[in-house]
Scaffold this motif. Structure first.
Motif, mmCIF file in Angstrom:
data_model
loop_
_atom_site.group_PDB
_atom_site.id
_atom_site.type_symbol
_atom_site.label_atom_id
_atom_site.label_comp_id
_atom_site.label_asym_id
_atom_site.label_seq_id
_atom_site.Cartn_x
_atom_site.Cartn_y
_atom_site.Cartn_z
ATOM 1 N N LYS A 13 -4.343 -1.758 -3.689
ATOM 2 C CA LYS A 13 -3.338 -2.345 -3.163
ATOM 3 C C LYS A 13 -2.941 -3.416 -3.893
ATOM 4 N N THR B 101 0.749 -1.178 0.051
ATOM 5 C CA THR B 101 0.008 -0.146 -0.093
ATOM 6 C C THR B 101 0.920 1.358 0.049
ATOM 7 N N GLU C 113 1.103 -4.497 4.022
ATOM 8 C CA GLU C 113 -0.104 -4.755 4.883
ATOM 9 C C GLU C 113 -0.073 -6.223 4.899
ATOM 10 N N GLN C 114 -0.396 -6.965 6.000
ATOM 11 C CA GLN C 114 -0.485 -8.202 6.112
ATOM 12 C C GLN C 114 -1.873 -8.658 6.650
#
Length: 67
Positions: free
Chosen positions: A58, A10, A15-16
């Motif tokens: 994303k 992102t 981001e997970q």
């Protein structure tokens, strides 16, 4: 319990998203089903780089599985 972790790039960084793997599915099959629902492939253009993108832009960069 086994989990699959989806990695998205992102504007704020990596981001997970962590999901429990559904019974009867392998990690790879779970990711494949997630991708069919959540990302779309785009070729390289002047506006967007090539890759698999979510609806909110994303970039899907990978996954890993945990126990």
């Amino acid at each position: 319990m086994k989990f699959v972790v989806i990695l998205l790039l992102t504007t704020g960084g990596l981001e997970q998203i962590k999901y429990p793997i559904e019974a009867g599915l392998t990690c790879e099959r779970h990711v494949y089903q997630w991708m069919k629902t959540n990302v779309t492939y785009f070729d390289h253009t002047d506006v967007k780089d090539q890759g698999w993108y979510t609806k909110d832009d994303k970039l899907f960069v990978g996954h890993y599985c945990t126990n």
